[in-house]
Design an enzyme around this catalytic site. Structure first.
Site, PDB file in Angstrom:
ATOM      1  N   SER A  19       0.832  -1.201   0.000  1.00 25.68           N
ATOM      2  CA  SER A  19       0.000   0.000   0.000  1.00 25.68           C
ATOM      3  C   SER A  19       0.872   1.258   0.000  1.00 25.68           C
ATOM      4  O   SER A  19       0.391   2.338  -0.324  1.00 25.68           O
ATOM      5  CB  SER A  19      -0.877   0.009   1.248  1.00 25.68           C
ATOM      6  N   TYR A  50      -4.119   0.912   4.133  1.00 25.92           N
ATOM      7  CA  TYR A  50      -5.074  -0.181   3.945  1.00 25.92           C
ATOM      8  C   TYR A  50      -5.610  -0.691   5.292  1.00 25.92           C
ATOM      9  O   TYR A  50      -6.728  -1.181   5.370  1.00 25.92           O
ATOM     10  CB  TYR A  50      -4.389  -1.369   3.263  1.00 25.92           C
ATOM     11  N   GLY A  51      -4.767  -0.602   6.300  1.00 26.92           N
ATOM     12  CA  GLY A  51      -5.077  -1.227   7.595  1.00 26.92           C
ATOM     13  C   GLY A  51      -6.313  -0.683   8.273  1.00 26.92           C
ATOM     14  O   GLY A  51      -6.817  -1.274   9.227  1.00 26.92           O
ATOM     15  N   CYS A  81       2.924  -6.847   1.887  1.00 25.99           N
ATOM     16  CA  CYS A  81       1.956  -6.169   2.741  1.00 25.99           C
ATOM     17  C   CYS A  81       1.175  -7.244   3.479  1.00 25.99           C
ATOM     18  O   CYS A  81       0.448  -8.031   2.857  1.00 25.99           O
ATOM     19  CB  CYS A  81       1.027  -5.341   1.847  1.00 25.99           C
ATOM     20  N   ASN A  82       1.370  -7.285   4.797  1.00 25.58           N
ATOM     21  CA  ASN A  82       0.674  -8.291   5.608  1.00 25.58           C
ATOM     22  C   ASN A  82      -0.840  -8.115   5.522  1.00 25.58           C
ATOM     23  O   ASN A  82      -1.592  -9.085   5.535  1.00 25.58           O
ATOM     24  CB  ASN A  82       1.097  -8.155   7.073  1.00 25.58           C
ATOM     25  N   THR A  83      -1.265  -6.854   5.416  1.00 29.93           N
ATOM     26  CA  THR A  83      -2.700  -6.548   5.374  1.00 29.93           C
ATOM     27  C   THR A  83      -3.316  -7.092   4.080  1.00 29.93           C
ATOM     28  O   THR A  83      -4.391  -7.704   4.095  1.00 29.93           O
ATOM     29  CB  THR A  83      -2.892  -5.019   5.472  1.00 29.93           C
ATOM     30  N   CYS A 193       3.789  -5.680  10.072  1.00 35.74           N
ATOM     31  CA  CYS A 193       3.410  -4.736   9.017  1.00 35.74           C
ATOM     32  C   CYS A 193       4.724  -4.251   8.435  1.00 35.74           C
ATOM     33  O   CYS A 193       5.636  -3.882   9.185  1.00 35.74           O
ATOM     34  CB  CYS A 193       2.633  -3.561   9.612  1.00 35.74           C
ATOM     35  N   THR A 194       4.836  -4.264   7.117  1.00 34.24           N
ATOM     36  CA  THR A 194       6.133  -3.932   6.525  1.00 34.24           C
ATOM     37  C   THR A 194       6.540  -2.479   6.777  1.00 34.24           C
ATOM     38  O   THR A 194       7.725  -2.156   6.780  1.00 34.24           O
ATOM     39  CB  THR A 194       6.137  -4.249   5.013  1.00 34.24           C
ATOM     40  N   HIS A 195       5.553  -1.605   7.000  1.00 32.58           N
ATOM     41  CA  HIS A 195       5.895  -0.214   7.324  1.00 32.58           C
ATOM     42  C   HIS A 195       6.651  -0.106   8.659  1.00 32.58           C
ATOM     43  O   HIS A 195       7.342   0.879   8.898  1.00 32.58           O
ATOM     44  CB  HIS A 195       4.622   0.634   7.446  1.00 32.58           C
TER      45      HIS A 195
HETATM   46  N1  DGL Z   1       2.475  -2.282   4.897  1.00 33.07           N
HETATM   47  C1  DGL Z   1       1.221  -2.906   5.099  1.00 33.07           C
HETATM   48  C2  DGL Z   1       1.349  -4.186   5.924  1.00 33.07           C
HETATM   49  O1  DGL Z   1       2.373  -4.839   5.886  1.00 33.07           O
HETATM   50  C3  DGL Z   1       0.030  -2.120   5.551  1.00 33.07           C
HETATM   51  C4  DGL Z   1       0.018  -0.682   5.570  1.00 33.07           C
HETATM   52  C5  DGL Z   1      -1.359  -0.045   5.492  1.00 33.07           C
HETATM   53  O2  DGL Z   1      -2.095  -0.042   6.489  1.00 33.07           O
HETATM   54  O3  DGL Z   1      -1.641   0.452   4.425  1.00 33.07           O
HETATM   55  O4  DGL Z   1       0.430  -4.574   6.587  1.00 33.07           O
END
Ligand code: DGL
Length: 276
Positions: A19, A50-51, A81-83, A193-195
């Protein structure tokens, strides 16, 4: 079922999707593990975070981005992206006839690290991942001693998208979210979450000195390499090659000097965080 164009099949082209800028941490590791590939990095910045969306909304957005990457000739796609993995991977695997690899919170190695030492594991993620069946199932499978706690950190993705990684605001926010936990009880922190890879120095300030921070980046990159070898996407001709990277923000290619300089700085930070 959507198939690939046959003329694209002789180039090892890999799509890395997130995302936003979190997926750069996966790309960063993938470029180390599999430097031979040509990568297309797609960050859906028009729709981040996205979360905080519904699972159906996330599925629709990921579907669009994956369709875009298929059009660009990608033979394998990593959901960095885990989400997105939580909300959309089964749907995507039914729809597209190409390799789709998803990232998931690294619960198993974190639980193994904590094995019998009497300490706990914390998983931090977005709200969608925290509430999803996938994480619930992972925890049920590996958390036999009931040592895992899950904490959603909804605002952290926005801080990351604003390039705010280590300010006092970030630290205060984390302290607030962790206020009801005794952080000295933890020996492993799963970055679900990758962020969150951008915040390792801030997490390190709050948890014990010997905290093990576990992300899924090495696992997913090794999985990508093994998969492209097994499926014959990696061919003899790729040996010794140095691949390229194209960056897209939603459907727009990033090309300006300012955008590329920003990406360079993010990779630089990720390299520092990788050493923590
Ligand atoms: N980087 C995304 C993850 O690994 C999510 C970020 C978002 O909430 O957009 O879950």
């Amino acid at each position: 079922m959507i198939r690939l164009n046959s003329e694209d099949l002789d180039i090892m082209k890999i799509g890395i999707f997130d995302s936003g800028i979190g997926g750069l941490s996966v790309l960063h590791q993938a470029m180390i593990t599999l430097p031979e590939a040509d990568y297309i990095f797609y960050a859906d910045v028009d729709n981040v975070p996205y979360g905080e969306k519904t699972r159906d909304e996330v599925r629709g957005l990921v579907d669009h981005a994956v369709g875009f990457l298929v059009e660009k000739g990608c033979q394998a796609i990593v959901l960095a992206c885990n989400t997105a993995t939580s909300a959309a991977i089964s749907y995507l695997r039914d729809k597209y006839q190409l390799t789709i690899i998803g990232i998931e919170p690294a619960v198993k190695p974190a639980v193994e690290h904590t094995h019998n030492c009497g300490k706990r594991v914390m998983v931090v993620s977005t709200p969608v991942t925290a509430k999803g069946e996938k994480l619930k199932n992972l925890i049920e499978k590996y958390d036999v001693n009931h040592v895992v706690d899950v904490v959603a950190l909804p605002k952290l993705v926005r801080y990351a998208q604003n390039d705010d990684f280590d300010s006092q605001d970030v630290l205060d926010y984390l302290k607030h979210e962790f206020r009801s936990y005794n952080l000295n009880e933890y020996s492993a922190l799963v970055l679900g979450c990758t962020h969150f890879n951008y915040f390792k120095d801030s997490f390190a300030k709050l948890f014990p000195d010997d905290i093990e921070m576990v992300d899924g980046n090495t696992g997913v990159s090794n999985n990508l390499k093994n998969t492209v070898v097994k499926k014959g996407i990696f061919t003899e001709a790729d040996n010794g090659k140095r691949g390229t990277v194209e960056y897209y923000y939603s459907d727009r290619k990033m090309e300006s000097a300012a955008e590329m300089e920003h990406i360079r700085k993010l990779h630089e930070r990720l390299e520092r965080m990788r050493q923590i």
